[in-house]
Design a protein around this motif. Sequence first.
Motif, mmCIF file in Angstrom:
data_model
loop_
_atom_site.group_PDB
_atom_site.id
_atom_site.type_symbol
_atom_site.label_atom_id
_atom_site.label_comp_id
_atom_site.label_asym_id
_atom_site.label_seq_id
_atom_site.Cartn_x
_atom_site.Cartn_y
_atom_site.Cartn_z
ATOM 1 N N SER A 165 5.585 -3.340 45.721
ATOM 2 C CA SER A 165 4.214 -3.839 45.646
ATOM 3 C C SER A 165 4.088 -4.976 44.647
ATOM 4 C CB SER A 165 3.261 -2.699 45.258
ATOM 5 O OG SER A 165 3.646 -2.131 44.015
ATOM 6 N N GLY A 205 3.342 4.952 49.958
ATOM 7 C CA GLY A 205 4.316 4.022 49.404
ATOM 8 C C GLY A 205 5.698 4.581 49.195
ATOM 9 N N GLN A 264 5.284 -1.470 49.864
ATOM 10 C CA GLN A 264 3.970 -1.839 50.390
ATOM 11 C C GLN A 264 4.061 -3.049 51.323
ATOM 12 O OE1 GLN A 264 0.777 -3.703 47.757
ATOM 13 N NE2 GLN A 264 0.024 -1.606 47.900
ATOM 14 N N GLN A 265 3.262 -3.023 52.376
ATOM 15 C CA GLN A 265 3.126 -4.180 53.224
ATOM 16 C C GLN A 265 2.248 -5.211 52.523
ATOM 17 O OE1 GLN A 265 2.865 -3.443 57.593
ATOM 18 N NE2 GLN A 265 2.185 -1.402 56.991
#
Length: 280
Positions: free
Chosen positions: A16, A255, A277-278
């Motif tokens: 992230s 996540g 994370q996307q």
Amino acid sequence: MPPLAAGRRHSVGRRSTGGAFVVGNGAAGESNTHLWRDVVAVAAGNVHAARNTGRSHTVGLRTDGTVVAAGWNGDGQCEVGGWLDVKTIAAGWRRTLGARVNGTVLAAGRNVERQCDVGSWQNIVALACGDWHSVGVLKNGTAMAVGNNRAGQCDVDEWSDLVGITAGHLHTVGLRFDGSVVAAGRHGSAGCQVAEWRRIVMVAAGSHHTVGLLANGGVLAIGDNIHGQCDVRGWRDIVAVAAGSAHTLGLRLDGTVVAAGNNADGQCDVDGWRGIQQAR
């Protein structure tokens, strides 16, 4: 854009924070991603040939549209330092592809089977690399393919309404707008038996298996299961999937990551990953 990627002997996850986790075999330097920053998507080169075991590469797409790569560069597949305005990436056996914002495509690496002959492609919105072929989805939902077609893996001309695509060793799988799935490739391959799949939101192809993410967070898999790479029916709350040569990864909503399949090189040792994370 994909926050997970799986090669033959390594796995990659986008943190992230914009960095990348890598586990598995790092003999060729494919784990040298410690200095990467602002990464929004990752891809992993999948080495099929036994003589190249341990030689693979990792690719990252940055927020500014530039691309970074680490690992084996025997065919120039990591020579992406000059790429600009890239919006999506794909990595395969000895090559890397990148689709630009304007819909054209860049390629680096092995082109013996003409799998890098993508210079004339236009209006591309999605890409995938098989071992010896490359495929793309156009803005109008149709598909293009170049490279080795000995198993019919490039026979995608009649496909329509596509929103995604993936490629394995000798097969190609397309995701349609309505959640159905189409496939082309080796006749009788179990990895192509996806005609009955519905409510799919993402697909991923390993060397000889295919994975589909359901809209409800469940996962389907079909094909070669000799290493347990298709043992995913108990997975829940999955938001993204990736398939390596003989292993499968799933990103949970929280996540964390789950894995199934071949772990001979530690490519499934993802239990400690957090904050995958996307990119938004």
